[in-house]
Design a protein around this motif. Structure first.
Motif, short mmCIF file in Angstrom:
data_model
loop_
_atom_site.label_atom_id
_atom_site.label_comp_id
_atom_site.label_asym_id
_atom_site.label_seq_id
_atom_site.Cartn_x
_atom_site.Cartn_y
_atom_site.Cartn_z
N GLN A 1 0.72 -1.08 -0.06
CA GLN A 1 -0.01 0.11 0.07
C GLN A 1 0.72 1.34 0.04
N ASP B 1 0.37 1.77 -3.30
CA ASP B 1 0.20 1.06 -4.76
C ASP B 1 1.00 -0.25 -4.50
N ASP C 1 5.46 -2.43 -11.34
CA ASP C 1 4.30 -1.75 -10.98
C ASP C 1 3.28 -2.77 -11.26
N ARG D 1 0.20 -2.76 -11.13
CA ARG D 1 -1.19 -2.11 -11.96
C ARG D 1 -1.00 -1.89 -13.62
#
Ligand code: BG6
Length: 485
Positions: free
Chosen positions: A374, A376, A402, A404
């Protein structure tokens, strides 16, 4: 694997967790078409408000927690049609008739989710049994707090265990449902690169931080009797530590993984009064500024006892007595009203043994793997690289993954994943009874020591990284917390 039809019964169905997390999680899975058309969510509450009033409450209290992009009138009314409100007194077996009536075919999967205070767990289980509601296809989910010490955890295990088999019991730690935690297993056991280095010979230390900007808010009644050690460290931080430190399990099967996590918990070095005083810092926030706003002191929060000695921050240096980890410090830290909201695991590797370049070894930043949960989700690996241009000058650089960006597939919230796992009967991401007890067994001497010595927490200003003593704790080993480096 498609889900088979089920009745999901939420005790505490009108409570905060159901409204903020559980119903939105079920809604998200409904919109994703994961739920069988006739599956039902039976919300149990005390108030005799009736179905319509309950649905209004869901509209007011739960709908705002659902992503607007997934919401439309048709999906919402389809979801609401699954909800059945049942009013009963959970501690009185004689009031369970409406639940008996609401439940369907005993052959279906039945999940009893106990989002209630733990003193009701045993009572509810007994009452379900007395009413003939526990079938071979039934499962029970236990929400934290799972006890407040070893004795109460043992009692919960024993009493729930009289009604449900261990294979029917799902003890939730929502941190295990977070994507990155499972990615950590993928990183360790799906790659050849890290595992050979994942040991005392190559790793100098590990930091695990869960920091929150949030204060205690309206949860004072619970929080003041709990504190950061019970609320966060005994469960979430220790579970993360287990995933970092466990030996490779033979498979991803529930007991293969849980056996290895248990070994880690049992290998944690016990604190003595001396090591405890040296290696643990407890703190409590005072008024300060978070995101530019003035926030009150813990003791001035609504309903806070004026002289509360409950800790809102804890930092410690833990050690694991095994061949793999002997001598490697694991620094654990969690707190409320901190400078930032983040959860991360930092694995620092050892310094290179010798510099062949025209710069001293001390100018090399040791390689560092940061696993972010967290805000991201991602991984970064700090390496030394040559700066472009003439000459040979090395500087730290980062390899970044990353999640995402790399995987465009939609994310699942921890509760979505864990609820699906319960409905599918997958136990890997849930704590076994012996794990729970081992975690309490390790934490208990700390709690006892604090109680016996009336150990007051050290004040820290809200919006900071906690008491200076926490920096000193890691500073004694010549290190710094990552955010303070
Ligand atoms: C809960 C604690 O288990 O976890 C809370 O009781 C805490 O005090 C929360 O705020 C943090 O979870 P997350 O997923 O928001 O980091």
């Amino acid at each position: 694997m498609a889900l088979t039809d089920f009745d999901l019964v939420l005790f505490g169905g009108s409570g905060d967790l159901a409204m903020r997390k559980l119903l939105p999680a079920m809604y998200a899975r409904d919109v994703a078409n994961d739920l069988p058309p006739t599956a039902r969510i039976i919300c149990v509450g005390r108030q005799d408000s009736g179905q319509d009033a309950f649905l209004k409450m869901v509209e007011t209290n739960s709908r705002p927690h659902i992503k607007a992009s997934t919401m439309n009138a048709a999906t919402w009314s389809k979801f609401c049609a699954r909800i059945v409100y049942v009013s009963l007194n959970a501690s009185d077996a004689n009031t369970y008739a409406p639940l008996v009536e609401a439940l369907r075919d005993p052959e279906l999967t039945r999940v009893y989710y106990l989002a209630t205070p733990p003193h009701l767990f045993a009572l509810i289980c007994d009452n379900l049994e007395e009413n003939g509601l526990v079938t071979p296809n039934s499962r029970v989910v236990l929400e934290k707090p799972l006890g407040r010490d070893l004795a109460s955890a043992k009692q919960i295990n024993a009493e729930v265990g009289k009604v449900f088999q261990e294979s029917q019991i799902y003890r939730i730690d929502h941190y295990l449902g977070k994507e990155t935690v499972q990615n950590l297993m993928a990183l360790r056991f799906g790659n050849i690169l890290f595992e050979p280095l994942w040991r005392r010979e190559w790793i100098s230390d590990v930091q695990i931080t869960i920091a929150e900007k949030l204060g205690v808010g309206n949860r004072m009644g619970y929080y003041d009797t709990s504190g950061a050690l019970r609320d966060m460290l005994q469960n979430h931080l220790l579970q993360l530590l287990c995933i970092v430190a466990m030996e490779p399990p033979t498979s991803i099967a529930p007991d293969a993984v849980r056996d290895e996590k248990l070994q880690v918990l049992r290998s944690l070095k016990k604190f003595t009064p001396t090591t405890l005083a040296q290696n643990i810092v407890r703190g409590q926030y005072r008024a300060g500024h978070v995101d530019g706003a003035t926030v009150p002191s813990y003791r001035d929060e609504p309903d806070a006892p004026q002289h509360s000695r409950t800790e809102t921050f804890v930092a410690m240096k833990a050690e694991i007595d095994t061949w793999r980890w002997a001598g490697v410090p694991f620094y654990l830290r969690t707190g409320k009203r901190m400078a930032d909201s983040l959860a991360e695991i930092v694995v620092r590797f050892k310094q290179i043994p010798h510099s062949i370049f025209n710069q001293p070894t001390s100018s090399f930043q040791p390689n560092c793997l940061v696993i972010r949960l967290q805000p991201d989700e991602g991984l970064s690996l700090n390496l030394m690289a040559k700066t472009p241009g003439e000459g040979m000058r090395l500087k730290p650089a980062e390899l970044e993954l990353d999640f995402r960006e790399s995987f465009k597939t939609p994310r699942m919230d921890a509760y979505e994943r864990l609820l699906l796992d319960v409905l599918r009967g997958q136990l890997t991401l849930f704590m076994r009874g012996d794990e729970l007890e081992a975690a309490w067994e390790w934490v208990e001497p700390i709690l006892e020591n604090w109680e016996q010595n009336d150990n007051a927490p050290i004040p820290y200003t809200a919006g900071t990284w906690g008491p200076a003593a926490a920096s000193a704790l890691i500073g004694r080993d010549g290190l710094q917390w990552r955010e303070e480096a």
